[in-house]
Design a protein around this motif. Structure first.
Motif, PDB file in Angstrom:
ATOM      1  N   ALA B   6       0.975  -1.249  -0.042  1.00  0.00           N
ATOM      2  CA  ALA B   6       0.040   0.027  -0.078  1.00  0.00           C
ATOM      3  C   ALA B   6       0.846   1.222   0.148  1.00  0.00           C
ATOM      4  O   ALA B   6       0.549   2.359  -0.817  1.00  0.00           O
ATOM      5  CB  ALA B   6      -0.716   0.060   1.417  1.00  0.00           C
ATOM      6  N   GLY B   7       1.950   1.112   0.730  1.00  0.00           N
ATOM      7  CA  GLY B   7       2.950   2.166   0.911  1.00  0.00           C
ATOM      8  C   GLY B   7       3.418   2.636  -0.486  1.00  0.00           C
ATOM      9  O   GLY B   7       3.487   3.916  -0.824  1.00  0.00           O
ATOM     10  N   ALA B   8       3.593   1.643  -1.627  1.00  0.00           N
ATOM     11  CA  ALA B   8       3.998   2.116  -2.556  1.00  0.00           C
ATOM     12  C   ALA B   8       3.368   2.906  -3.496  1.00  0.00           C
ATOM     13  O   ALA B   8       3.726   3.559  -4.550  1.00  0.00           O
ATOM     14  CB  ALA B   8       4.335   0.528  -3.341  1.00  0.00           C
ATOM     15  N   ASP B   9       1.812   3.114  -3.294  1.00  0.00           N
ATOM     16  CA  ASP B   9       1.249   3.870  -3.861  1.00  0.00           C
ATOM     17  C   ASP B   9       1.033   5.266  -3.086  1.00  0.00           C
ATOM     18  O   ASP B   9       0.275   5.968  -3.783  1.00  0.00           O
ATOM     19  CB  ASP B   9      -0.296   3.272  -3.856  1.00  0.00           C
ATOM     20  CG  ASP B   9      -0.521   1.869  -4.844  1.00  0.00           C
ATOM     21  OD1 ASP B   9       0.446   2.023  -5.848  1.00  0.00           O
ATOM     22  OD2 ASP B   9      -0.994   0.984  -4.538  1.00  0.00           O
ATOM     23  N   LYS B  10       1.812   5.416  -2.132  1.00  0.00           N
ATOM     24  CA  LYS B  10       1.551   6.832  -1.309  1.00  0.00           C
ATOM     25  C   LYS B  10       2.803   7.503  -1.395  1.00  0.00           C
ATOM     26  O   LYS B  10       2.877   8.496  -0.561  1.00  0.00           O
ATOM     27  CB  LYS B  10       1.169   6.409   0.260  1.00  0.00           C
ATOM     28  CG  LYS B  10      -0.268   5.700   0.007  1.00  0.00           C
ATOM     29  CD  LYS B  10      -0.763   5.275   1.378  1.00  0.00           C
ATOM     30  CE  LYS B  10      -2.026   4.495   1.711  1.00  0.00           C
ATOM     31  NZ  LYS B  10      -2.246   4.214   2.902  1.00  0.00           N
ATOM     32  N   ILE B  11       4.022   7.035  -2.084  1.00  0.00           N
ATOM     33  CA  ILE B  11       4.923   7.808  -2.198  1.00  0.00           C
ATOM     34  C   ILE B  11       5.096   8.965  -3.055  1.00  0.00           C
ATOM     35  O   ILE B  11       6.402   9.324  -3.323  1.00  0.00           O
ATOM     36  CB  ILE B  11       6.463   6.919  -2.178  1.00  0.00           C
ATOM     37  CG1 ILE B  11       6.131   6.098  -3.391  1.00  0.00           C
ATOM     38  CG2 ILE B  11       6.379   5.872  -0.964  1.00  0.00           C
ATOM     39  CD1 ILE B  11       7.440   5.304  -3.842  1.00  0.00           C
ATOM     40  N   GLY B  12       4.151   9.256  -3.455  1.00  0.00           N
ATOM     41  CA  GLY B  12       4.054  10.216  -4.758  1.00  0.00           C
ATOM     42  C   GLY B  12       4.901  11.548  -4.453  1.00  0.00           C
ATOM     43  O   GLY B  12       5.768  12.155  -5.391  1.00  0.00           O
ATOM     44  N   THR B  13       4.932  12.141  -3.379  1.00  0.00           N
ATOM     45  CA  THR B  13       5.439  13.329  -3.062  1.00  0.00           C
ATOM     46  C   THR B  13       6.947  13.148  -2.318  1.00  0.00           C
ATOM     47  O   THR B  13       7.722  14.012  -2.169  1.00  0.00           O
ATOM     48  CB  THR B  13       4.906  14.331  -2.008  1.00  0.00           C
ATOM     49  OG1 THR B  13       4.479  13.383  -0.585  1.00  0.00           O
ATOM     50  CG2 THR B  13       3.402  14.536  -2.418  1.00  0.00           C
ATOM     51  N   CYS B  14       7.186  11.816  -1.870  1.00  0.00           N
ATOM     52  CA  CYS B  14       8.588  11.377  -1.365  1.00  0.00           C
ATOM     53  C   CYS B  14       9.552  11.447  -2.506  1.00  0.00           C
ATOM     54  O   CYS B  14      10.717  11.554  -2.035  1.00  0.00           O
ATOM     55  CB  CYS B  14       8.464  10.260  -0.898  1.00  0.00           C
ATOM     56  SG  CYS B  14       6.998   9.964   0.584  1.00  0.00           S
ATOM     57  N   VAL B  15       9.265  10.733  -3.633  1.00  0.00           N
ATOM     58  CA  VAL B  15      10.011  10.264  -4.815  1.00  0.00           C
ATOM     59  C   VAL B  15      11.003  11.421  -5.160  1.00  0.00           C
ATOM     60  O   VAL B  15      11.977  11.254  -5.687  1.00  0.00           O
ATOM     61  CB  VAL B  15       9.401   9.535  -5.637  1.00  0.00           C
ATOM     62  CG1 VAL B  15       8.650   8.338  -5.257  1.00  0.00           C
ATOM     63  CG2 VAL B  15       8.672  10.411  -6.509  1.00  0.00           C
ATOM     64  N   HIS B  18      13.654  11.571  -2.338  1.00  0.00           N
ATOM     65  CA  HIS B  18      14.144  10.534  -1.921  1.00  0.00           C
ATOM     66  C   HIS B  18      14.141   8.908  -2.810  1.00  0.00           C
ATOM     67  O   HIS B  18      14.683   7.958  -2.698  1.00  0.00           O
ATOM     68  CB  HIS B  18      13.187   9.868  -0.602  1.00  0.00           C
ATOM     69  CG  HIS B  18      13.453  10.806   0.449  1.00  0.00           C
ATOM     70  ND1 HIS B  18      14.675  11.152   1.263  1.00  0.00           N
ATOM     71  CD2 HIS B  18      12.557  11.684   1.117  1.00  0.00           C
ATOM     72  CE1 HIS B  18      14.386  11.716   2.225  1.00  0.00           C
ATOM     73  NE2 HIS B  18      13.312  12.421   2.041  1.00  0.00           N
ATOM     74  N   GLY B  19      13.598   9.216  -4.182  1.00  0.00           N
ATOM     75  CA  GLY B  19      13.467   8.174  -4.943  1.00  0.00           C
ATOM     76  C   GLY B  19      12.568   7.041  -4.865  1.00  0.00           C
ATOM     77  O   GLY B  19      11.835   7.193  -3.732  1.00  0.00           O
ATOM     78  N   THR B  20      12.438   6.181  -5.548  1.00  0.00           N
ATOM     79  CA  THR B  20      11.516   5.256  -5.214  1.00  0.00           C
ATOM     80  C   THR B  20      12.064   4.190  -4.454  1.00  0.00           C
ATOM     81  O   THR B  20      11.496   3.226  -3.925  1.00  0.00           O
ATOM     82  CB  THR B  20      11.008   4.352  -6.442  1.00  0.00           C
ATOM     83  OG1 THR B  20      12.181   3.923  -7.342  1.00  0.00           O
ATOM     84  CG2 THR B  20       9.970   5.324  -7.557  1.00  0.00           C
ATOM     85  N   ASP B  21      13.539   3.903  -4.655  1.00  0.00           N
ATOM     86  CA  ASP B  21      14.341   3.027  -3.829  1.00  0.00           C
ATOM     87  C   ASP B  21      14.763   3.827  -2.765  1.00  0.00           C
ATOM     88  O   ASP B  21      15.553   2.932  -1.843  1.00  0.00           O
ATOM     89  CB  ASP B  21      15.537   2.490  -4.641  1.00  0.00           C
ATOM     90  CG  ASP B  21      16.335   3.663  -4.906  1.00  0.00           C
ATOM     91  OD1 ASP B  21      16.196   4.887  -4.789  1.00  0.00           O
ATOM     92  OD2 ASP B  21      17.450   3.480  -5.838  1.00  0.00           O
ATOM     93  N   GLY B  22      14.313   4.931  -2.218  1.00  0.00           N
ATOM     94  CA  GLY B  22      14.956   5.623  -0.969  1.00  0.00           C
ATOM     95  C   GLY B  22      16.263   6.135  -0.697  1.00  0.00           C
ATOM     96  O   GLY B  22      16.525   6.477   0.378  1.00  0.00           O
ATOM     97  N   LYS B  23      16.944   6.178  -1.977  1.00  0.00           N
ATOM     98  CA  LYS B  23      18.074   6.670  -2.061  1.00  0.00           C
ATOM     99  C   LYS B  23      18.102   8.131  -2.337  1.00  0.00           C
ATOM    100  O   LYS B  23      17.707   8.421  -3.262  1.00  0.00           O
ATOM    101  CB  LYS B  23      19.148   5.969  -2.899  1.00  0.00           C
ATOM    102  CG  LYS B  23      19.408   4.620  -2.395  1.00  0.00           C
ATOM    103  CD  LYS B  23      20.234   3.592  -3.446  1.00  0.00           C
ATOM    104  CE  LYS B  23      20.464   2.338  -2.716  1.00  0.00           C
ATOM    105  NZ  LYS B  23      20.928   1.151  -3.757  1.00  0.00           N
ATOM    106  N   GLY B  24      18.707   8.947  -1.628  1.00  0.00           N
ATOM    107  CA  GLY B  24      18.678  10.341  -1.815  1.00  0.00           C
ATOM    108  C   GLY B  24      18.983  10.873  -2.940  1.00  0.00           C
ATOM    109  O   GLY B  24      20.122  10.410  -3.397  1.00  0.00           O
ATOM    110  N   LEU B  25      18.126  11.738  -3.497  1.00  0.00           N
ATOM    111  CA  LEU B  25      18.732  12.079  -4.830  1.00  0.00           C
ATOM    112  C   LEU B  25      19.888  13.203  -4.985  1.00  0.00           C
ATOM    113  O   LEU B  25      20.551  13.569  -5.828  1.00  0.00           O
ATOM    114  CB  LEU B  25      17.464  12.679  -5.718  1.00  0.00           C
ATOM    115  CG  LEU B  25      16.484  11.355  -5.962  1.00  0.00           C
ATOM    116  CD1 LEU B  25      15.315  11.877  -7.086  1.00  0.00           C
ATOM    117  CD2 LEU B  25      16.898  10.245  -6.738  1.00  0.00           C
TER     118      LEU B  25
END
Lengths: 83, 83
Positions: B6-15, B18-25
């Motif tokens: 469910a979280g994968a659908d809620k990271i629109g503003t995070c990416v 922080h990217g989709t893989d959580g690595k800071g851009l």
């Protein structure tokens, strides 16, 4: 930029929560390994200078207050270099 | 505990940072991958509730303010599960 080798001698107060390898020893403590040195340095300075508040600041501010800019750069380089 | 799927659908503003893989851009943005869900959840709530100040709070507080407790748990589970 900091000196990771010098940093290894300056992490005496860090290791109780973050370990020597930067992996948090309890779920509430973040992992530091592999974070960019820029981020770690910025965070430690913000804690030291009481700019960063809330979260774990109550723990971190006193830890950081004895550190010089050079200490912080060295510690940041050390944890950043951990895998 | 949160639901990483469910979280994968809620990271629109995070990416954006922080990217989709959580690595800071950028070096100033922390990596989130592999952090404990407990830490990530605690951090996001502290930002949302304006308890965490300074550091990157000026960026993070508005990002977190639209999130429910469930959203936060799901997002924390998602990034925690990234390698």
């Amino acid at each position: 930029a900091g000196d990771a080798e010098a940093g290894a001698d300056k992490i005496g107060t860090c290791v109780a929560c973050h370990g020597t390898d930067g992996k948090g020893l309890a779920p509430i403590y973040p992992n530091l390994n592999g974070q960019s040195a820029t981020y770690l340095e910025s965070s430690l300075k913000a804690y030291r200078d009481s700019q960063r508040q809330g979260g774990n600041a109550m723990l971190m501010t006193p830890m950081a207050q004895g550190l010089s800019d050079e200490d912080i750069a060295d510690i940041a380089a050390y944890y950043s270099s951990q895998e």
